[in-house]
Design a protein around this motif. Structure first.
Motif, PDB file in Angstrom:
ATOM      1  N   GLU A   2     -72.879 -52.515   3.657  1.00 29.52           N
ATOM      2  CA  GLU A   2     -72.941 -50.651   4.150  1.00 29.52           C
ATOM      3  C   GLU A   2     -71.702 -50.891   5.086  1.00 29.52           C
ATOM      4  N   GLU A   3     -72.243 -52.631   5.581  1.00 27.80           N
ATOM      5  CA  GLU A   3     -71.273 -52.440   7.660  1.00 27.80           C
ATOM      6  C   GLU A   3     -69.033 -52.179   6.320  1.00 27.80           C
ATOM      7  N   ASN A  13     -68.329 -51.058   4.130  1.00 30.37           N
ATOM      8  CA  ASN A  13     -68.102 -49.872   3.167  1.00 30.37           C
ATOM      9  C   ASN A  13     -68.105 -48.512   4.182  1.00 30.37           C
ATOM     10  N   ARG A  14     -69.210 -48.800   5.241  1.00 30.44           N
ATOM     11  CA  ARG A  14     -68.682 -47.801   6.729  1.00 30.44           C
ATOM     12  C   ARG A  14     -67.271 -48.007   7.088  1.00 30.44           C
ATOM     13  N   LYS A  15     -66.876 -49.130   7.133  1.00 25.29           N
ATOM     14  CA  LYS A  15     -65.455 -49.882   7.993  1.00 25.29           C
ATOM     15  C   LYS A  15     -64.755 -49.005   7.133  1.00 25.29           C
ATOM     16  N   LEU A  34     -64.986 -46.838   5.016  1.00 23.42           N
ATOM     17  CA  LEU A  34     -64.760 -44.906   5.458  1.00 23.42           C
ATOM     18  C   LEU A  34     -64.328 -44.727   6.763  1.00 23.42           C
ATOM     19  N   MET A  35     -64.435 -45.773   7.595  1.00 20.42           N
ATOM     20  CA  MET A  35     -64.167 -44.662   9.200  1.00 20.42           C
ATOM     21  C   MET A  35     -62.897 -45.900   8.845  1.00 20.42           C
TER      22      MET A  35
END
Length: 57
Positions: free
Chosen positions: A30-31, A33-35, A37-38
């Motif tokens: 998840e980290e 994926n979040r990175k 995305l950001m």
């Protein structure tokens, strides 16, 4: 040895270890994926800034 270990909310022994390990893998994924995305969001914001500066001229 592993059967005596306590992994808190994940349980004890091999079952606790498996649940803990899966949870940590999921958090890591998840980290990432979040990175990603950001990073994509930041790239789009930078592109929009370029468009905005062109309109002002």
């Amino acid at each position: 040895m592993l059967k005596d270990m306590d992994f808190g909310v994940y349980g004890k022994g091999i079952d606790g270890y498996v649940h803990y390990s899966l949870a940590m893998d999921r958090i890591r994924e998840e980290e990432e994926n979040r990175k990603a995305l950001m990073d994509e969001f930041d790239k789009n914001v930078d592109e929009m800034d370029e468009f905005d500066s062109d309109e002002e001229e």
